[in-house]
Design a protein around this motif. Sequence first.
Motif, PDB file in Angstrom:
ATOM      1  N   GLN A 229       0.776  -1.400   0.176  1.00 42.52           N
ATOM      2  CA  GLN A 229       0.151  -0.013   0.130  1.00 42.52           C
ATOM      3  C   GLN A 229       0.865   1.200  -0.079  1.00 42.52           C
ATOM      4  N   LEU A 230       2.083   1.016   0.693  1.00 43.08           N
ATOM      5  CA  LEU A 230       2.873   2.440   0.746  1.00 43.08           C
ATOM      6  C   LEU A 230       3.459   2.480  -1.081  1.00 43.08           C
ATOM      7  N   GLY A 231       3.737   1.382  -1.669  1.00 43.58           N
ATOM      8  CA  GLY A 231       4.336   1.287  -2.956  1.00 43.58           C
ATOM      9  C   GLY A 231       3.184   2.236  -3.909  1.00 43.58           C
ATOM     10  N   SER A 273       3.782   9.220   7.062  1.00 43.65           N
ATOM     11  CA  SER A 273       3.302   8.663   8.254  1.00 43.65           C
ATOM     12  C   SER A 273       3.106   7.121   8.000  1.00 43.65           C
ATOM     13  N   LEU A 274       2.622   6.709   6.667  1.00 45.24           N
ATOM     14  CA  LEU A 274       2.400   5.561   6.359  1.00 45.24           C
ATOM     15  C   LEU A 274       3.708   4.521   6.124  1.00 45.24           C
ATOM     16  N   ARG A 275       4.741   5.391   5.576  1.00 44.59           N
ATOM     17  CA  ARG A 275       6.016   4.852   5.314  1.00 44.59           C
ATOM     18  C   ARG A 275       6.662   4.178   6.762  1.00 44.59           C
ATOM     19  N   ALA A 300      -4.700  -0.321  10.325  1.00 42.65           N
ATOM     20  CA  ALA A 300      -5.495   0.725  10.703  1.00 42.65           C
ATOM     21  C   ALA A 300      -5.135   2.116   9.959  1.00 42.65           C
ATOM     22  N   TYR A 301      -3.977   2.318   9.541  1.00 42.48           N
ATOM     23  CA  TYR A 301      -3.554   3.578   8.761  1.00 42.48           C
ATOM     24  C   TYR A 301      -3.541   3.428   7.359  1.00 42.48           C
ATOM     25  N   ALA A 302      -2.923   2.158   6.995  1.00 43.02           N
ATOM     26  CA  ALA A 302      -2.363   2.020   5.441  1.00 43.02           C
ATOM     27  C   ALA A 302      -3.633   2.157   4.680  1.00 43.02           C
ATOM     28  N   ALA A 303      -4.619   1.577   4.878  1.00 43.17           N
ATOM     29  CA  ALA A 303      -5.768   1.455   3.517  1.00 43.17           C
ATOM     30  C   ALA A 303      -6.126   2.889   3.505  1.00 43.17           C
ATOM     31  N   GLY A 343      -8.643  -8.161   6.320  1.00 40.16           N
ATOM     32  CA  GLY A 343      -9.121  -7.413   7.641  1.00 40.16           C
ATOM     33  C   GLY A 343      -9.299  -5.802   7.138  1.00 40.16           C
ATOM     34  N   THR A 344     -10.410  -5.054   7.340  1.00 38.72           N
ATOM     35  CA  THR A 344     -10.657  -3.820   6.948  1.00 38.72           C
ATOM     36  C   THR A 344      -9.855  -3.010   8.223  1.00 38.72           C
ATOM     37  N   ALA A 345      -9.614  -1.628   7.862  1.00 37.54           N
ATOM     38  CA  ALA A 345      -9.058  -0.690   8.851  1.00 37.54           C
ATOM     39  C   ALA A 345      -9.819  -0.903  10.133  1.00 37.54           C
ATOM     40  N   GLY A 346     -11.197  -0.903  10.094  1.00 40.17           N
ATOM     41  CA  GLY A 346     -11.906  -0.727  11.063  1.00 40.17           C
ATOM     42  C   GLY A 346     -11.670  -2.109  11.938  1.00 40.17           C
ATOM     43  N   ALA A 347     -11.484  -3.058  11.557  1.00 40.12           N
ATOM     44  CA  ALA A 347     -11.370  -4.547  12.050  1.00 40.12           C
ATOM     45  C   ALA A 347      -9.946  -4.420  12.765  1.00 40.12           C
TER      46      ALA A 347
END
Length: 361
Positions: A229-231, A273-275, A300-303, A343-347
């Motif tokens: 996701q960072l890429g 921040s994602l990195r 929780a943060y990446a998606a 899993g979703t960010a919420g999960a």
Amino acid sequence: MNTEPDLLHSPEEEALRAAVRDLLTDHCDVAGVIARSESDTPHDVRLWKSLAGGMGIAGLLVPGELDGQGATHREAAVVLEELGRAVAPVPFLTSAVVATEALLACGADDLLAACAAATTTGALAVALHTAPGAPVRRVRLEGGALHGELTGIADAAVADLLLVPADDGGLYAVDAASVTVVPQVSLDLTRPVARIVLDGVRGARRLGEAEPAVRRALRTGAGLLASEQLGLAEWSLTETVRHLKERKQFNRPVGGFQAVKHRLAQLWLQVVSLRAAARAAADALATGTDVDVAVAVAQAYAAPVAVRAAEEALQLHGGIGMTWEHPVHLYLKRAKADSLAFGTAGAHRAALAELVDLRAP
């Protein structure tokens, strides 16, 4: 003793990044990826053979005594960053990471050696959206044969080996040629999913207990997915900035308008921040320190960041961003699909709340 995570890349990791990026530059052009996404064979088998066999990344997490590279999750994260940046249609995440972790948990040395040698591509027969620790669907074991259907299995169409959980609590190695693989409609055309049907499959090999193996595999997949996701996010930001420097309105670069600069600056901060979150998760997986927390934080943060970066890229490219010929739609679809994977960010936020004892009232 220093227990702080090391978020900097080593020279060896940077060399690996350069090698993977060079190969993808030469063999994974955007036009080819788009053309494959329209065909019945979206996977780039030739590219996978070059990466898996030629560079040896299929065995990156396999110990050296089993003819693997004996590397850590940090190196795997570097590879996933580059594959995400190129939206490469190869099964590295599903085979070299998730399936490999399940095999490591079961101690299946012969299958690990086959995966490392790139003669076998594996897939864990668990729906891609399944979060670590969540219940998984299992097939029935009756009279020594496996019966049932499993849906949402990523990269099943290109797998030689399927790792199937059964209702006796075991994880079974199944030859993919003995099952029926039915393609399913997938938003992300570069990582297709399928339904697999086991109709009395015999000769499956019990590898070990399914629960710990599946949990380990999904946790590692979730943690390293943040690097992919960072890429995606970095490509989206970089290409958008490049486009806005060249695109002009009223004889001025569009990127010079204050409102646009503010949007890009905010996105840059989120990508940075994602990195950090992705690197922390990879380092935690490599060292075994606070793994559950680091993985939950990263996912929780990446998606949301990856999706927002791709959405901004689509919008700020203007009309050209809406065309099929421009690759930004590939990144948006991969980002959207990744936001549901493991899993979703919420999960993951809910899991993190449990881990740090900050549950909602």
